[in-house]
Design a protein around this motif. Sequence first.
Motif, PDB file in Angstrom:
ATOM      1  N   GLY A   1       0.780  -1.228   0.000  1.00 49.59           N
ATOM      2  CA  GLY A   1       0.000   0.000   0.000  1.00 49.59           C
ATOM      3  C   GLY A   1       0.811   1.277   0.000  1.00 49.59           C
ATOM      4  O   GLY A   1       0.302   2.342  -0.346  1.00 49.59           O
TER       5      GLY A   1
ATOM      6  N   SER B   1      -4.377   3.386  -3.179  1.00 45.62           N
ATOM      7  CA  SER B   1      -4.338   2.668  -1.901  1.00 45.62           C
ATOM      8  C   SER B   1      -5.670   2.792  -1.182  1.00 45.62           C
ATOM      9  O   SER B   1      -6.204   3.891  -1.043  1.00 45.62           O
ATOM     10  CB  SER B   1      -3.215   3.228  -1.022  1.00 45.62           C
ATOM     11  OG  SER B   1      -1.972   3.019  -1.645  1.00 45.62           O
TER      12      SER B   1
ATOM     13  N   PRO C   1      -8.184   1.201   2.259  1.00 31.64           N
ATOM     14  CA  PRO C   1      -8.285   0.307   3.416  1.00 31.64           C
ATOM     15  C   PRO C   1      -9.105  -0.929   3.035  1.00 31.64           C
ATOM     16  O   PRO C   1     -10.101  -0.814   2.328  1.00 31.64           O
ATOM     17  CB  PRO C   1      -9.053   1.136   4.459  1.00 31.64           C
ATOM     18  CG  PRO C   1      -9.265   2.491   3.868  1.00 31.64           C
ATOM     19  CD  PRO C   1      -9.036   2.388   2.388  1.00 31.64           C
TER      20      PRO C   1
ATOM     21  N   SER D   1     -14.370   2.503  -0.041  1.00 33.95           N
ATOM     22  CA  SER D   1     -14.372   3.113  -1.373  1.00 33.95           C
ATOM     23  C   SER D   1     -13.285   4.165  -1.550  1.00 33.95           C
ATOM     24  O   SER D   1     -12.733   4.321  -2.639  1.00 33.95           O
ATOM     25  CB  SER D   1     -15.738   3.744  -1.647  1.00 33.95           C
ATOM     26  OG  SER D   1     -15.943   4.849  -0.788  1.00 33.95           O
ATOM     27  N   TYR D   2     -12.987   4.892  -0.500  1.00 36.47           N
ATOM     28  CA  TYR D   2     -12.063   6.022  -0.679  1.00 36.47           C
ATOM     29  C   TYR D   2     -10.604   5.605  -0.520  1.00 36.47           C
ATOM     30  O   TYR D   2     -10.296   4.586   0.092  1.00 36.47           O
ATOM     31  CB  TYR D   2     -12.382   7.156   0.302  1.00 36.47           C
ATOM     32  CG  TYR D   2     -12.581   6.729   1.735  1.00 36.47           C
ATOM     33  CD1 TYR D   2     -11.527   6.281   2.513  1.00 36.47           C
ATOM     34  CD2 TYR D   2     -13.849   6.798   2.332  1.00 36.47           C
ATOM     35  CE1 TYR D   2     -11.703   5.911   3.818  1.00 36.47           C
ATOM     36  CE2 TYR D   2     -14.043   6.422   3.650  1.00 36.47           C
ATOM     37  CZ  TYR D   2     -12.967   5.978   4.390  1.00 36.47           C
ATOM     38  OH  TYR D   2     -13.149   5.594   5.686  1.00 36.47           O
ATOM     39  N   ASN D   3      -9.702   6.409  -1.088  1.00 38.61           N
ATOM     40  CA  ASN D   3      -8.271   6.193  -0.881  1.00 38.61           C
ATOM     41  C   ASN D   3      -7.965   6.399   0.593  1.00 38.61           C
ATOM     42  O   ASN D   3      -8.487   7.330   1.214  1.00 38.61           O
ATOM     43  CB  ASN D   3      -7.448   7.198  -1.687  1.00 38.61           C
ATOM     44  CG  ASN D   3      -7.506   6.916  -3.171  1.00 38.61           C
ATOM     45  OD1 ASN D   3      -8.458   6.297  -3.649  1.00 38.61           O
ATOM     46  ND2 ASN D   3      -6.494   7.355  -3.892  1.00 38.61           N
ATOM     47  N   GLY D   4      -7.111   5.568   1.138  1.00 40.60           N
ATOM     48  CA  GLY D   4      -6.793   5.720   2.551  1.00 40.60           C
ATOM     49  C   GLY D   4      -5.534   4.975   2.940  1.00 40.60           C
ATOM     50  O   GLY D   4      -5.230   3.920   2.397  1.00 40.60           O
ATOM     51  N   TYR D   5      -4.814   5.557   3.883  1.00 40.98           N
ATOM     52  CA  TYR D   5      -3.581   4.971   4.403  1.00 40.98           C
ATOM     53  C   TYR D   5      -3.688   4.720   5.912  1.00 40.98           C
ATOM     54  O   TYR D   5      -2.692   4.499   6.563  1.00 40.98           O
ATOM     55  CB  TYR D   5      -2.406   5.910   4.162  1.00 40.98           C
ATOM     56  CG  TYR D   5      -1.901   5.960   2.734  1.00 40.98           C
ATOM     57  CD1 TYR D   5      -0.874   5.121   2.321  1.00 40.98           C
ATOM     58  CD2 TYR D   5      -2.434   6.850   1.807  1.00 40.98           C
ATOM     59  CE1 TYR D   5      -0.385   5.171   1.030  1.00 40.98           C
ATOM     60  CE2 TYR D   5      -1.945   6.906   0.511  1.00 40.98           C
ATOM     61  CZ  TYR D   5      -0.910   6.059   0.130  1.00 40.98           C
ATOM     62  OH  TYR D   5      -0.425   6.105  -1.148  1.00 40.98           O
ATOM     63  N   GLY D   6      -4.874   4.825   6.477  1.00 44.81           N
ATOM     64  CA  GLY D   6      -5.007   4.893   7.933  1.00 44.81           C
ATOM     65  C   GLY D   6      -5.052   3.563   8.656  1.00 44.81           C
ATOM     66  O   GLY D   6      -5.190   3.537   9.862  1.00 44.81           O
ATOM     67  N   GLN D   7      -4.980   2.421   7.952  1.00 48.69           N
ATOM     68  CA  GLN D   7      -5.069   1.098   8.580  1.00 48.69           C
ATOM     69  C   GLN D   7      -6.297   0.964   9.473  1.00 48.69           C
ATOM     70  O   GLN D   7      -6.278   0.323  10.515  1.00 48.69           O
ATOM     71  CB  GLN D   7      -3.789   0.749   9.338  1.00 48.69           C
ATOM     72  CG  GLN D   7      -2.629   0.480   8.366  1.00 48.69           C
ATOM     73  CD  GLN D   7      -1.423  -0.121   9.041  1.00 48.69           C
ATOM     74  OE1 GLN D   7      -1.085   0.223  10.153  1.00 48.69           O
ATOM     75  NE2 GLN D   7      -0.753  -1.025   8.357  1.00 48.69           N
ATOM     76  N   ARG D   8      -7.371   1.616   9.080  1.00 48.93           N
ATOM     77  CA  ARG D   8      -8.685   1.397   9.687  1.00 48.93           C
ATOM     78  C   ARG D   8      -9.697   1.836   8.651  1.00 48.93           C
ATOM     79  O   ARG D   8      -9.374   2.571   7.724  1.00 48.93           O
ATOM     80  CB  ARG D   8      -8.844   2.190  10.989  1.00 48.93           C
ATOM     81  CG  ARG D   8      -8.740   3.669  10.797  1.00 48.93           C
ATOM     82  CD  ARG D   8      -8.651   4.401  12.131  1.00 48.93           C
ATOM     83  NE  ARG D   8      -8.272   5.788  11.892  1.00 48.93           N
ATOM     84  CZ  ARG D   8      -9.111   6.740  11.509  1.00 48.93           C
ATOM     85  NH1 ARG D   8     -10.386   6.454  11.338  1.00 48.93           N
ATOM     86  NH2 ARG D   8      -8.704   7.959  11.288  1.00 48.93           N
ATOM     87  N   GLY D   9     -10.918   1.324   8.808  1.00 46.08           N
ATOM     88  CA  GLY D   9     -11.931   1.655   7.819  1.00 46.08           C
ATOM     89  C   GLY D   9     -13.217   2.067   8.494  1.00 46.08           C
ATOM     90  O   GLY D   9     -13.283   2.190   9.724  1.00 46.08           O
ATOM     91  N   ALA D  10     -14.239   2.280   7.682  1.00 43.55           N
ATOM     92  CA  ALA D  10     -15.517   2.763   8.209  1.00 43.55           C
ATOM     93  C   ALA D  10     -16.361   1.599   8.727  1.00 43.55           C
ATOM     94  O   ALA D  10     -16.348   0.507   8.168  1.00 43.55           O
ATOM     95  CB  ALA D  10     -16.269   3.506   7.109  1.00 43.55           C
TER      96      ALA D  10
ATOM     97  N   ILE E   1      -3.727  -1.744   4.286  1.00 46.36           N
ATOM     98  CA  ILE E   1      -3.747  -0.815   3.158  1.00 46.36           C
ATOM     99  C   ILE E   1      -3.342  -1.587   1.910  1.00 46.36           C
ATOM    100  O   ILE E   1      -2.209  -2.047   1.796  1.00 46.36           O
ATOM    101  CB  ILE E   1      -2.771   0.362   3.390  1.00 46.36           C
ATOM    102  CG1 ILE E   1      -3.114   1.064   4.693  1.00 46.36           C
ATOM    103  CG2 ILE E   1      -2.836   1.331   2.222  1.00 46.36           C
ATOM    104  CD1 ILE E   1      -4.541   1.515   4.805  1.00 46.36           C
TER     105      ILE E   1
END
Lengths: 99, 412
Positions: free
Chosen positions: B235, B252, B254, B296-305, B335
């Motif tokens: 990721g 990238s 989640p 759905s969205y790009n993310g690097y946070g190693q958590r999701g909704a 990621i």
Amino acid sequence: MQLIHCPWCGPREEVEFHYGGQAEITYPERPAELSDQDWAEYVFYRDNPKGPFAERWSHSAGCRRWFNALRDTHTYRFLGTAKPGEPLPNTQRNTEVRV
Amino acid sequence: MNTATNPPGADLPEHPDFLWRNPEPRKNYDVVIVGGGGHGLATAHYLVKNHGITNVAVLEKGWLAGGNMARNTTLIRSNYLWDESAAIYEHSLKLWEGLEDDLGYPILFSQRGVLNLAHTEQDIRDSVRRVEANKLNGIDAEWLGPEEVKRICPIVNISADIRYPVQGATYQPRAGIAKHDYVAWGFARRVDEAGVDLIQDCEVTGFTVDGDRVTGVRTTRGDLGCGTVALCAAGHTSVLLDRLGVRTPLQSHPLQALVSELLEPVHPTIVMSNAVHVYVSQAHKGELVMGAGVDSYNGYGQRGAFHIIERQMAAAVELFPVFARAHLLRSWAGIVDVTPDASPIVGHTPYENVFVNAGWGTGGFKATPGIGWCYAHTIAHGEPHPYVKPFSLDRFTTGALVDEHGAAAVAH
């Protein structure tokens, strides 16, 4: 759940929205003159930053209109939203409406 | 009962020896692998084993195998549609079948089969086509009707009155699961024994460039000289390539997964469903392991909704009514780097001595030994291994895409 500030409707729940990827990808002005590499970049290549990212979102289960957003891809915080054609506000306006 | 002379835990076995050293980085390496996950470790293993290259560093910004290697759902299968994918995933599955002996380490590889459910007439057409394509490629595959699905996995609800009724499934008996941490530790122990330096807490912050060559890697633990740089950063590949000014079509996202509390064995196989975005197996210890589609969205946070796993649970409970009384133990996100055609990007970059291995999206774990083998070949010879040649970055320019959105089985 995160609240997203629709520029027309105000803060609404994240599930009402649809993600549209990077903002401001415009159709080539002279498509006949594009090389294969230019086409590849237009069709497939998008920025993928870790941090603030200008994106397109749609309020698909609300007013169904598209808008632009500046969102941090690391924290997932919305840093601002704006109607198309308007500058993205670089404020913290939306970060206080999380639940 | 413990006495003053017999402290708590005194009867337990000794703490095991460490499986690898924790060396200080040296000044120069022939090969610097960026990313100490499954792919990076497997690549190091086959560099040593197949090519005799041991002056290798594996740089890991966190701890060894602590990214997606620690967060995946451990499914291993090779039932992909296109010849290009079938070749590399089947190569990988064959290596999995001998990996425990190769590593001399238990990895709890359990070939319990995978069912990919079909819920609509279009699903059936696509699935039968994929089964026939698999057979032509020498991959074990069958089409099963609902009653046969029920025979293999008795807890699946095959009644006709659910939102997405089970119309049948593809079945690959040789598919399975493995213990992801043990896989990483097995590879790590082997390459450490061979003299490869596994350097943790070492983030790559930049590169020293001379023309079309990278001569050095800047890290949080000092600068290293390098012969070849091999990216295995999943990721975070875009973050690294941005520092070299190289663009790719990677995005990238989640990808969330979760486990239940420990339960008696109830689920004998693996069940995946493309339509309802859920895939389930039961780990050796007893947790039900479930994965979702990507956020759905790009993310690097190693958590999701949370609404993603809420929807995933609704689908799981409809397919497996027995799960309704299970409790969630924990959830997490990795990621994943997704490409437009749901196939990886492996091979050359615009820099002569920098190779990329990325874009495995939601399915990189199953490829671990296979890509390690082929990527090591690519690094050693300076040319892509035949199995990864179709996955070059320039396919997005030539148009020779390898569209695996169907067989990838997870919503991208």
